[in-house]
Scaffold this motif. Structure first.
Motif, PDB file in Angstrom:
ATOM      1  N   ASP A   1       0.819  -1.214   0.000  1.00  0.00           N
ATOM      2  CA  ASP A   1       0.000   0.000   0.000  1.00  0.00           C
ATOM      3  C   ASP A   1       0.851   1.261   0.000  1.00  0.00           C
ATOM      4  N   HIS A   2       2.130   1.135   0.319  1.00  0.00           N
ATOM      5  CA  HIS A   2       3.006   2.294   0.461  1.00  0.00           C
ATOM      6  C   HIS A   2       4.233   2.151  -0.429  1.00  0.00           C
ATOM      7  N   LEU A   3       4.694   3.277  -0.925  1.00  0.00           N
ATOM      8  CA  LEU A   3       5.955   3.329  -1.679  1.00  0.00           C
ATOM      9  C   LEU A   3       6.720   4.560  -1.216  1.00  0.00           C
ATOM     10  N   LEU A   4       7.988   4.376  -0.935  1.00  0.00           N
ATOM     11  CA  LEU A   4       8.843   5.481  -0.509  1.00  0.00           C
ATOM     12  C   LEU A   4       9.841   5.788  -1.616  1.00  0.00           C
ATOM     13  N   VAL A   5       9.803   7.003  -2.125  1.00  0.00           N
ATOM     14  CA  VAL A   5      10.734   7.461  -3.162  1.00  0.00           C
ATOM     15  C   VAL A   5      11.790   8.329  -2.485  1.00  0.00           C
ATOM     16  N   HIS A   6      13.045   7.978  -2.688  1.00  0.00           N
ATOM     17  CA  HIS A   6      14.153   8.640  -1.996  1.00  0.00           C
ATOM     18  C   HIS A   6      15.071   9.345  -2.999  1.00  0.00           C
ATOM     19  N   ILE A   7      15.496  10.568  -2.637  1.00  0.00           N
ATOM     20  CA  ILE A   7      16.482  11.314  -3.424  1.00  0.00           C
ATOM     21  C   ILE A   7      17.627  11.660  -2.479  1.00  0.00           C
ATOM     22  N   HIS A   8      18.822  11.227  -2.830  1.00  0.00           N
ATOM     23  CA  HIS A   8      19.958  11.338  -1.913  1.00  0.00           C
ATOM     24  C   HIS A   8      20.560  12.737  -1.920  1.00  0.00           C
ATOM     25  N   GLY A   9      21.289  13.041  -0.847  1.00  0.00           N
ATOM     26  CA  GLY A   9      22.016  14.298  -0.736  1.00  0.00           C
ATOM     27  C   GLY A   9      23.447  14.146  -1.191  1.00  0.00           C
TER      28      GLY A   9
ATOM     29  N   ILE B   1       7.526   6.507 -12.130  1.00  0.00           N
ATOM     30  CA  ILE B   1       7.044   5.730 -10.985  1.00  0.00           C
ATOM     31  C   ILE B   1       5.517   5.750 -10.937  1.00  0.00           C
ATOM     32  N   LEU B   2       4.920   6.911 -11.161  1.00  0.00           N
ATOM     33  CA  LEU B   2       3.460   6.979 -11.192  1.00  0.00           C
ATOM     34  C   LEU B   2       2.882   6.131 -12.314  1.00  0.00           C
ATOM     35  N   LYS B   3       3.571   6.094 -13.427  1.00  0.00           N
ATOM     36  CA  LYS B   3       3.079   5.364 -14.601  1.00  0.00           C
ATOM     37  C   LYS B   3       3.257   3.855 -14.445  1.00  0.00           C
ATOM     38  N   ASN B   4       4.300   3.431 -13.740  1.00  0.00           N
ATOM     39  CA  ASN B   4       4.656   2.011 -13.661  1.00  0.00           C
ATOM     40  C   ASN B   4       4.614   1.516 -12.212  1.00  0.00           C
ATOM     41  N   ALA B   5       3.579   1.898 -11.506  1.00  0.00           N
ATOM     42  CA  ALA B   5       3.482   1.540 -10.085  1.00  0.00           C
ATOM     43  C   ALA B   5       3.509   0.029  -9.898  1.00  0.00           C
ATOM     44  N   ASN B   6       2.818  -0.713 -10.756  1.00  0.00           N
ATOM     45  CA  ASN B   6       2.711  -2.160 -10.563  1.00  0.00           C
ATOM     46  C   ASN B   6       4.062  -2.853 -10.684  1.00  0.00           C
ATOM     47  N   LYS B   7       4.972  -2.323 -11.519  1.00  0.00           N
ATOM     48  CA  LYS B   7       6.293  -2.944 -11.680  1.00  0.00           C
ATOM     49  C   LYS B   7       7.134  -2.824 -10.414  1.00  0.00           C
ATOM     50  N   LEU B   8       6.773  -1.908  -9.554  1.00  0.00           N
ATOM     51  CA  LEU B   8       7.523  -1.678  -8.322  1.00  0.00           C
ATOM     52  C   LEU B   8       6.887  -2.365  -7.125  1.00  0.00           C
ATOM     53  N   GLY B   9       5.837  -3.170  -7.374  1.00  0.00           N
ATOM     54  CA  GLY B   9       5.163  -3.857  -6.280  1.00  0.00           C
ATOM     55  C   GLY B   9       4.325  -2.929  -5.425  1.00  0.00           C
ATOM     56  N   TRP B  10       3.789  -1.874  -6.031  1.00  0.00           N
ATOM     57  CA  TRP B  10       3.003  -0.861  -5.314  1.00  0.00           C
ATOM     58  C   TRP B  10       1.642  -0.736  -5.963  1.00  0.00           C
ATOM     59  N   ASN B  11       0.596  -0.715  -5.138  1.00  0.00           N
ATOM     60  CA  ASN B  11      -0.761  -0.645  -5.681  1.00  0.00           C
ATOM     61  C   ASN B  11      -1.251   0.785  -5.900  1.00  0.00           C
ATOM     62  N   GLY B  12      -0.403   1.763  -5.652  1.00  0.00           N
ATOM     63  CA  GLY B  12      -0.735   3.148  -5.980  1.00  0.00           C
ATOM     64  C   GLY B  12      -1.462   3.920  -4.892  1.00  0.00           C
ATOM     65  N   LYS B  13      -1.520   3.399  -3.687  1.00  0.00           N
ATOM     66  CA  LYS B  13      -2.284   4.084  -2.632  1.00  0.00           C
ATOM     67  C   LYS B  13      -1.516   5.256  -2.006  1.00  0.00           C
TER      68      LYS B  13
END
Length: 910
Positions: A470-478, A531-543
């Motif tokens: 149900d959750h996906l965390l997108v990270h951008i490094h410093g 990521i928004l377009k290919n949510a299913n490929k990342l194992g995320w249901n888009g919630k």
């Protein structure tokens, strides 16, 4: 809107000497500061010639803390520095009705009605007593001590009026009456911490100054320590004096001061501090504003910086000789301080990039495999170059060309990770319109097979497939926009993936200066759309979608959110920004003055990172220029004080009419000054011509004030649509004012946001997740609360009982203004235990309990099996060993008195 101070609670006013009391040992590791507190108490127990009031000192224990708490109970107390108008010269003149603690100002006491005037009073009193003693002696050692103590007294007397002025105006710059943090407070806190450390040294001098042993054994060490802290206090005196002037320049309303409204001589004084005063904070005083464990780590880091600089672009024999002599930077703090100050002042971005990318080296990565846990899925892949269509929105691939004429086909300068089987980060070959991203997941989830997943993408073999998360965390490094990668940040990303059982996507954007602005923004925004377009490929249901970024990554997270709002894309459900720069434009703020003394985020590095990201280059000149050929006479030698005297003499003899001609008087009597060629010539005399040219280009460039570089410049219409925003800042961070100002901006637009101020840790504490306990504790507190708010399930490795305990646990809310990181972790926490024999002990204790056999069970978290053997190397373990011995003595005494009783089984040891 003016914010007023919150009055103290009744509990604070009625706090007695018998009740629990929060002192400095609550906020710092026990280690050296506990010893310092003990010496401080013994110092105060001595009667001074000018003090006749009888004092009583007690030590009380708090049941909620496992550290000894020192409490001062005295009939001679001091009023708060915020409300006093004069400096008391004798303790017996102070009011007798207010109870006080002898601690420096700290983030959760400064601004309240706690008192820290006594610290400065006692420091001055003890310095004066020692000075009078040494003035009566005839030896050279005593004369040196006398001269040094006179300088210390002058520094304290000069600093106190400025500190009083700052404390009187703290409330103008706070986020709110509850969250009391800003750069002015941070400066006063740091000064108080330095004074307490100096007071400890003066106490040692006071007790050991009599007799022959002082000259033979103690004088050299104590003089070096006292000299280092005196120089640091003198340098901080100049910084605090400048901060007091900035209060008026900002009209007591905003934290940022427009540099164009600062007089020329004031700004040049600031550059003198940057050029010469930094050295005083990299020797024996390195990292004094942080926890003691952080100080040790930063000392080794600076020693490594100095050693790496000597080997940078050198021949192999020379580099080998430099490495062989590297221990000198540990053994001789003065050499380390002088070398590091020179590096921060004179090095270019190539060295900065190379040093920070050491963690991206293949051998470092191989070593990290034994520290960082493995996850099931760790897949690195590229996306693009096709445009992404989401509804009516079309997101093109990155189009910004690199700074070079041709596309770079080799690894970027400074990246030393060549030869990786799985290349990541700035050093990997990057075709023009492709973006690198990495997927981390605790288990294989439905849809991930479409990537596809290969055997090389699995760190742990797994046969089960979980449903989509149900959750996906997108990270951008410093990394200052110029260094590090997703691999270097796996030290905390992989534990997050395991503990929270959610997929994590980390974006590896191209780095400056090879790819300057706006390349990084284009890549991050393109990856966000993919990521928004290919949510299913990342194992995320888009919630639920969360964006997390640290430092420069937090800046990019904010800008990606802005672009999504402007384009009409789905915005994230929440963004989390750790110690983020929200204003890259040339400006002055009190917290950025902290960069002068910061060993990790120094002013010189900040300028070079910004210039590289903005595509600004200095003229090709040698890095070591004017300052290296400074006067060689003994009076104006290579010491910072000598160079400062030479520069001041040169500037004082310059044509003063140039300044008067540049001053323009306005109707509101706020002068504006024109920075012309004469000004930059004077700046070159201070900073060196190469750095002066770089600073001139930074000031004249309008790009850093673009909203896509400085989110604080964004329009109200965009910021008003922001999702829930979490701002995590460090109290002693040069970027503290960025978070405070951005939070105030969001509040004015009625945007839901939460702010957390953490102290005792440095900027970039996430990168030290497994290297320092305080850094790990701070990160876990924030992320655990975030997991609770978004109902993110914790690791399934917990038993049902532990899961139930986890749900009932009271987390520190993100709205808590400032929380200290305690010295010890809870004996029983919600984290998994590390010892493989934990079950054996638990089962055996249950067996004894069933048989009604007297027994005691203690469960310790965070320490490895066999921790008793490491008591010599870790202060916390040594302290706990003492507690165990005391407990065993108590048990033996109870057993001898009542041999037939069955002992109780405690669930935890307090």
């Amino acid at each position: 809107m003016e914010i007023t101070e919150e009055p103290p609670s009744k509990a604070e006013k009625s706090k007695s000497s018998d009740g629990p009391f929060r002192s400095i040992t609550d906020r710092f590791p026990i280690g050296t500061l506990t010893a310092a507190g003990g010496r401080l108490m013994s110092c105060l127990s001595k009667q001074s010639p000018v003090v006749t009031t009888k004092r009583k000192y007690t030590i009380s224990a708090n049941n909620n803390e496992r550290s000894s708490l020192f409490q001062l109970s005295s009939s001679a107390s001091a009023t708060a520095i915020r409300t006093s108008t004069t400096t008391p010269s004798h303790l017996n003149r102070l009011p007798r009705t207010i109870q006080t603690s002898l601690t420096p100002p700290t983030p959760d006491t400064v601004g309240l009605d706690y008192n820290f005037d006594l610290t400065y009073t006692k420091l001055r009193e003890l310095a004066d007593t020692n000075c009078k003693y040494f003035s009566q002696q005839k030896t050279d050692v005593c004369r040196r001590f006398e001269h040094l103590l006179i300088q210390l007294l002058q520094s304290i007397d000069t600093s106190m009026p400025h500190i009083r002025y700052l404390t009187d105006n703290f409330h103008h710059f706070d986020y709110s009456a509850e969250i009391r943090a800003n750069g002015y407070r941070a400066l006063v806190v740091a000064h108080g911490q330095a004074c307490l450390r100096t007071l400890d040294i003066l106490q040692q001098v006071d007790t050991k100054r009599v007799g022959l042993l002082f000259n033979l054994m103690y004088s050299s060490r104590l003089f070096q320590d006292l000299e280092s802290w005196t120089k640091a206090l003198i340098a901080m005196q100049r910084i605090i004096a400048l901060a007091a002037k900035m209060v008026d320049y900002s009209k007591k309303t905003v934290l940022y001061v427009d540099a164009d409204h600062v007089p020329l001589d004031i700004e040049l004084d600031y550059f003198k501090m940057v050029a010469y005063d930094s050295e005083y904070f990299f020797g024996r005083t390195c990292g004094f504003q942080f926890a003691s464990s952080m100080q040790t780590m930063l000392t080794f880091l600076l020693a490594g910086l100095a050693t790496y600089y000597e080997t940078f672009n050198r021949s192999i024999p020379y580099a080998a000789a430099s490495i062989a002599t590297a221990p000198k930077y540990i053994l001789f703090p003065e050499q380390r301080a002088k070398k590091c100050a020179s590096i921060f002042r004179d090095s270019d971005y190539l060295f900065c990039k190379a040093f920070w990318n050491i963690v991206d080296h293949d051998y470092v990565k191989m070593g990290s495999r034994y520290i960082v846990p493995n996850v099931t899925v760790s897949k690195y892949f590229q996306i693009g170059p096709e445009p992404i269509e989401i509804g009516s929105v079309v997101v093109p691939p990155p189009t910004a060309r690199p700074d070079n004429i041709e596309e770079p086909k080799e690894r970027a300068v400074g990246n030393i990770g060549a030869g990786s089987d799985n290349p990541t980060g700035s050093g990997s070959e990057q075709p023009g319109q492709l973006v690198n991203i990495k997927l981390l997941s605790n288990e294989i989830r439905e849809g991930m097979e479409e990537l596809p997943l290969r055997k090389v993408d699995l760190e742990i073999a797994s046969t089960k497939t979980l449903p989509m998360s149900d959750h996906l965390l997108v990270h951008i490094h410093g990394g200052g926009f110029i260094a590090t990668s997703s691999s270097t940040h796996e030290i905390y990303l992989k534990p997050w993936a395991l503990n929270f059982e959610i997929p994590i996507v980390s974006i590896d954007y191209s780095l400056a200066p090879e790819y300057p602005y706006p390349r990084a923004i284009e890549e991050c925004y393109y990856a966000y759309a993919w990521i928004l377009k290919n949510a299913n490929k990342l194992g995320w249901n888009g919630k639920t979608l969360l964006l997390v970024g640290d430092s420069a990554g937090g800046n990019l997270v904010t800008i990606v959110t802005m672009k999504a709002i402007e384009a009409g894309l789905r915005k994230p459900d929440g963004i989390i920004c750790f110690y983020t720069p929200f204003l890259l434009g040339y400006s002055m703020s009190p917290s950025r003055l902290m960069a002068i003394m910061d060993p990790l985020l120094n002013t010189g590095f900040l300028w070079r990172c910004l210039a590289a990201y903005a595509g600004i280059k200095a003229d090709e000149e040698p890095a070591h220029d004017d300052l290296e050929s400074a006067a060689t006479s003994e009076d104006t030698g290579d010491t910072p004080a000598g160079k400062r005297r030479k520069i001041e003499k040169t500037l004082s003899s310059s044509d003063e009419t140039a300044i008067d001609a540049a001053k323009l008087s306005t109707t509101n009597q706020n002068p504006e000054y024109i920075r012309d060629d004469t000004y930059y010539t004077r700046l070159g005399d201070i900073m060196g011509s190469r750095q002066a040219k770089l600073l001139r280009k930074l000031r004249e460039s309008t790009l850093p004030n673009n909203p896509y570089m400085s989110p604080l410049r964004a329009s109200d219409d965009v910021l008003r649509q922001f999702p829930t925003t979490y701002l995590v800042a460090c109290h002693q961070d040069p970027l503290l004012d960025d978070s405070v100002t951005f939070a105030r901006r969001l509040r004015s637009l009625s945007v839901e946001h939460h702010m957390v101020i953490v102290h005792n840790v440095t900027h970039g504490f996430l990168s030290f997740y497994n290297a320092n306990y305080h850094c790990k504790k701070a990160a876990d507190l924030v992320m655990n609360d975030l997991a609770r708010r978004y109902e993110i399930a914790r690791s399934s490795c917990f038993s049902k009982k532990k899961k139930k305990q986890y749900k009932k646990k009271n987390f520190t809310p993100l709205t808590n203004p400032i929380f200290p990181i305690s010295t010890f972790s809870d004996m029983i926490s919600d984290l998994s235990f590390r010892d493989p024999f934990i079950d054996d002990n638990v089962e055996f204790a249950r067996r004894l309990r069933d048989l009604k056999v007297p027994h005691h069970l203690t469960v310790v978290d965070e320490w490895p099996h066999g921790f008793l053997d490491f008591g010599f190397a870790a202060t916390e373990i040594a302290q706990y060993n003492i507690e165990i011995i005391e407990m065993m003595k108590k048990i033996m005494q109870q057993s001898s008195e009542n041999p037939g009783d069955v002992a109780a089984v405690p669930s935890r040891i307090d």
